[in-house]
Design a protein around this motif. Structure first.
Motif, PDB file in Angstrom:
ATOM      1  N   TYR A  92       0.847  -1.202   0.000  1.00  8.20           N
ATOM      2  CA  TYR A  92       0.000   0.000   0.000  1.00  8.20           C
ATOM      3  C   TYR A  92       0.876   1.243   0.000  1.00  8.20           C
ATOM      4  O   TYR A  92       2.076   1.190   0.292  1.00  8.20           O
ATOM      5  CB  TYR A  92      -0.955   0.003   1.197  1.00  8.20           C
ATOM      6  N   SER A  98      -5.213   3.676   3.005  1.00 10.85           N
ATOM      7  CA  SER A  98      -4.450   2.607   2.344  1.00 10.85           C
ATOM      8  C   SER A  98      -4.048   1.487   3.312  1.00 10.85           C
ATOM      9  O   SER A  98      -4.261   0.307   3.008  1.00 10.85           O
ATOM     10  CB  SER A  98      -3.215   3.185   1.645  1.00 10.85           C
ATOM     11  N   ALA A 102      -5.546  -2.406   3.075  1.00 11.75           N
ATOM     12  CA  ALA A 102      -4.609  -3.518   2.903  1.00 11.75           C
ATOM     13  C   ALA A 102      -4.842  -4.594   3.954  1.00 11.75           C
ATOM     14  O   ALA A 102      -4.912  -5.795   3.646  1.00 11.75           O
ATOM     15  CB  ALA A 102      -3.170  -3.003   2.972  1.00 11.75           C
ATOM     16  N   LEU A 122       4.223   1.213   4.098  1.00  9.81           N
ATOM     17  CA  LEU A 122       4.093   1.533   2.677  1.00  9.81           C
ATOM     18  C   LEU A 122       5.344   1.114   1.902  1.00  9.81           C
ATOM     19  O   LEU A 122       6.456   1.158   2.416  1.00  9.81           O
ATOM     20  CB  LEU A 122       3.793   3.003   2.476  1.00  9.81           C
ATOM     21  N   ASN A 142      -2.265  -4.055  -4.528  1.00 10.24           N
ATOM     22  CA  ASN A 142      -1.650  -2.811  -4.078  1.00 10.24           C
ATOM     23  C   ASN A 142      -2.735  -1.772  -3.883  1.00 10.24           C
ATOM     24  O   ASN A 142      -3.513  -1.502  -4.804  1.00 10.24           O
ATOM     25  CB  ASN A 142      -0.622  -2.301  -5.084  1.00 10.24           C
ATOM     26  N   ILE A 143      -2.796  -1.218  -2.685  1.00  9.59           N
ATOM     27  CA  ILE A 143      -3.761  -0.156  -2.400  1.00  9.59           C
ATOM     28  C   ILE A 143      -3.092   1.166  -2.747  1.00  9.59           C
ATOM     29  O   ILE A 143      -2.229   1.665  -2.026  1.00  9.59           O
ATOM     30  CB  ILE A 143      -4.194  -0.172  -0.920  1.00  9.59           C
ATOM     31  N   THR A 144      -3.479   1.737  -3.867  1.00  4.03           N
ATOM     32  CA  THR A 144      -2.875   2.971  -4.356  1.00  4.03           C
ATOM     33  C   THR A 144      -3.744   3.587  -5.446  1.00  4.03           C
ATOM     34  O   THR A 144      -4.440   2.875  -6.166  1.00  4.03           O
ATOM     35  CB  THR A 144      -1.462   2.712  -4.936  1.00  4.03           C
ATOM     36  N   ASN A 153      -8.374   6.899  -4.118  1.00  2.39           N
ATOM     37  CA  ASN A 153      -7.580   5.723  -3.785  1.00  2.39           C
ATOM     38  C   ASN A 153      -7.925   4.636  -4.790  1.00  2.39           C
ATOM     39  O   ASN A 153      -8.834   4.808  -5.616  1.00  2.39           O
ATOM     40  CB  ASN A 153      -7.797   5.250  -2.351  1.00  2.39           C
ATOM     41  N   TYR A 155      -7.383   0.115  -5.983  1.00  2.00           N
ATOM     42  CA  TYR A 155      -7.198  -1.282  -5.593  1.00  2.00           C
ATOM     43  C   TYR A 155      -6.673  -2.014  -6.827  1.00  2.00           C
ATOM     44  O   TYR A 155      -7.435  -2.452  -7.675  1.00  2.00           O
ATOM     45  CB  TYR A 155      -8.557  -1.849  -5.160  1.00  2.00           C
ATOM     46  N   ASP A 307       3.240   6.256  -5.104  1.00  2.00           N
ATOM     47  CA  ASP A 307       3.491   4.806  -5.019  1.00  2.00           C
ATOM     48  C   ASP A 307       4.797   4.418  -5.701  1.00  2.00           C
ATOM     49  O   ASP A 307       5.080   3.228  -5.874  1.00  2.00           O
ATOM     50  CB  ASP A 307       2.309   4.004  -5.564  1.00  2.00           C
TER      51      ASP A 307
END
Length: 575
Positions: A92, A98, A102, A122, A142-144, A153, A155, A307
């Motif tokens: 994340y 985030s 995650a 992160l 990836n949470i971004t 945001n 996923y 990210d």
């Protein structure tokens, strides 16, 4: 979908917290806002989900994230026990929620019997791609929202090769999500218990070490850094994001001694308080770094997005002003440098190739082919570049040296299958050191590129079409372009039209048509007289239509003049 009925279903559901319910109650008099939040679910595709944070079916929140995680879990379970045991790596960025999304995803997967490998804090997106391959995972999350504004945001889902989810698997996840009740259909469990049982494993610095070791192998000629390390200074900024630790570390390992990090932007903060937009494409985000560079007499500034998958640079020009280079310019510089350094170090493989997307500068092709290296196009999105790399591995036809997109994404090496700002930062720094040994700056080098390969100029015109009406207009626009082909754009005659949905290239003079290799994407591509290109493409992640203009001229000024004239035409066509 009856968006008012869906709004009421959410409003009355006991699963909502008081704060979530209050957020929905605050918009009850705003029909347009209710429609925006509930007209349809967020679309899940090969890039996963991306949207504005908030409560609602068309927003990023714990319910939509939970539904996506359950859809992915169902896909993995359908692949059997071996796939479940291989596990899913989860990373994340620094955005709001985030870490929570995650951890939530890890618990949902674990509740379905799927092992997960969750990073302890992160991490850069490319490190997730690496971890999937390194640990042999079946998938990754990836949470971004990458470089989008702070309100967003996302996923992102990856498959076993470390690239984004293929279309067939994405379709399965989307169908499973549609069949899962967003409130009652998601299974989860206790995070602490899952960690204790080993269903959730925490990844830490050991993964960073393995990743950095692979990144360092991509350096082509690090000896040139040693020659200038005592006096060469550079400034780095992570824009409050995930590059804050690993980018300075890889530059140190490359041999740099004077890495000056912008202190305010080294602070992890999902509000991105020092920038209007955390995108290294925009010079405004570099203002603090530029002031720092001025005070320290620095020629090169490197910036990475939240990210750490996109990389931008700012250079000092001959007048002492600081100027940005485009993603196209940096890509061409890197192609030329990597080829030069490979030849100098006798490490050029047989059948070398570089890869780019169809909306990326043709100067890249000129730089590659003039040096005896093949150049291949793919659709926009690193998943398509990753597919081409995979194809080369299977057939052995070529060995890729470098892949990039105009949107500031670059990759070299075989350890990952997504753009990597850590590796890109390292290669840019190595390249700058090489030119310093030649008595030149990167700005000087870019000027030489035009003399070597021709005068190219590019511009992307983004036209925002927000809300439900915007989505409708985007569909109408593309349909109109297919029904009534453009014969002229501004003062330029259209010689050929490529419809990348059907894969047909049509000669406008006589209507003759030929089949292209690439098809299945909603892109209209116009080949204009004089080697200029005009491309219309709806964004896959944002409510906007992008027009890519790529011109070649007898001089820089002539190419720029073509681009400006066509930019005006773009705004007349896309509205």
């Amino acid at each position: 979908m009856d968006y008012i009925a869906e709004y009421k279903r959410w409003l009355e559901n006991p699963a909502l917290t008081e704060n979530e319910r209050a957020e929905l109650q605050s918009v009850q008099e705003n029909k347009e806002e209710i429609e925006s939040r509930f007209f349809a679910p967020l679309s899940f595709g090969t890039a996963g989900l991306r949207g504005v944070l908030g409560v609602g079916l068309n927003r990023m929140n714990r319910f939509t994230v939970g539904q996506a995680a359950q859809g992915l879990a169902n896909l993995i379970v359908s692949n059997g026990k071996a796939a479940m045991d291989r596990g899913v790596a989860i990373a994340y960025d620094s955005r709001h929620f985030s870490p929570e999304f995650a951890k939530q995803s890890a618990c949902i997967l674990a509740a379905s019997g799927i092992k997960t490998l969750l990073f302890d804090e992160l991490r850069p997106t490319p490190e997730l791609s690496f971890a999937i391959r390194h640990y042999g995972c079946i998938a990754g999350i990836n949470i971004t929202a990458s470089h989008n504004p702070k309100e967003y945001n996302g996923y992102k889902v990856y498959w076993e090769d470390g690239a984004q989810l293929p279309p067939a698997e994405a379709d399965v996840v989307a169908k499973e999500m549609a069949a899962t009740d967003i409130f009652s259909g998601v299974r989860t469990g206790d995070y602490g218990a899952f960690v204790e049982s080993g269903m959730i494993r925490i990844l830490g610095r050991e993964t960073d070490e393995a990743y950095l070791n692979e990144v360092l192998k991509v350096a082509v000629n690090p000896d040139c850094v040693k020659q200038v390390a005592d006096e060469f200074k550079l400034v780095y900024t992570p824009f409050h994001g995930a590059g804050y630790r690993l980018v300075p570390e890889i530059l140190r390992r490359l041999g740099y001694k004077h890495i000056i990090c912008e202190p305010e932007q080294m602070k992890i903060d999902g509000d991105f308080p020092t920038v209007k937009n955390p995108n290294p494409e925009y010079k405004e985000g570099f203002n603090l770094a530029i002031e720092l560079a001025r005070r320290n007499d620095v020629d090169l500034i490197i910036g990475t997005d939240p990210d750490a998958d996109r990389t931008g640079i700012v250079l000092k020009d001959k007048t002492g002003d600081y100027v940005t280079l485009s993603g196209n310019q940096v890509g061409v510089l890197l192609i030329d440098y990597i080829i030069t350094a490979r030849k100098l170090t006798n490490t050029m493989p047989a059948h070398p190739a570089v890869l780019k997307s169809i909306v990326t500068t043709e100067m890249a092709r000129a730089a590659a082919e003039k040096n005896g290296v093949a150049c291949f196009d793919t659709f926009t999105g690193f998943k398509f570049l990753a597919e081409k790399i995979k194809q080369f591995e299977k057939t052995g036809s070529h060995k890729y040296l470098f892949a990039f997109e105009e949107s500031y994404g670059y990759l070299a090496g075989d350890y990952a299958r997504d753009k990597d700002a850590v590796t890109a930062s390292m290669l840019i720094a190595e390249m700058a050191a090489y030119y310093r040994t030649q008595g030149k700056t990167l700005y000087d080098a870019m000027e030489e590129m035009y003399e070597k390969y021709g005068y190219y100029c590019e511009k992307t015109v983004s036209i925002t079409m927000p809300g439900v009406s915007g989505l409708t207009r985007m569909k109408e626009l593309m349909a109109e372009l297919r029904e009534k082909p453009l014969g002229r754009i501004g003062t330029h005659q259209v010689e050929y039209t490529r419809d990348y949905m059907s894969g047909i290239r049509t000669r406008m003079a006589d209507g003759s048509a030929e089949q292209m290799e690439l098809k299945g994407q909603n892109v209209m591509y116009y080949e204009l007289e004089g080697g200029t290109t005009f491309i219309i493409r709806p964004s896959g992640t944002e409510p906007k239509v992008k027009v890519y203009i790529m011109a070649k001229g007898d001089s820089k000024a002539a190419a720029a003049e073509k681009v400006e004239a066509l930019s005006a035409a773009a705004k007349e066509i896309v509205r």
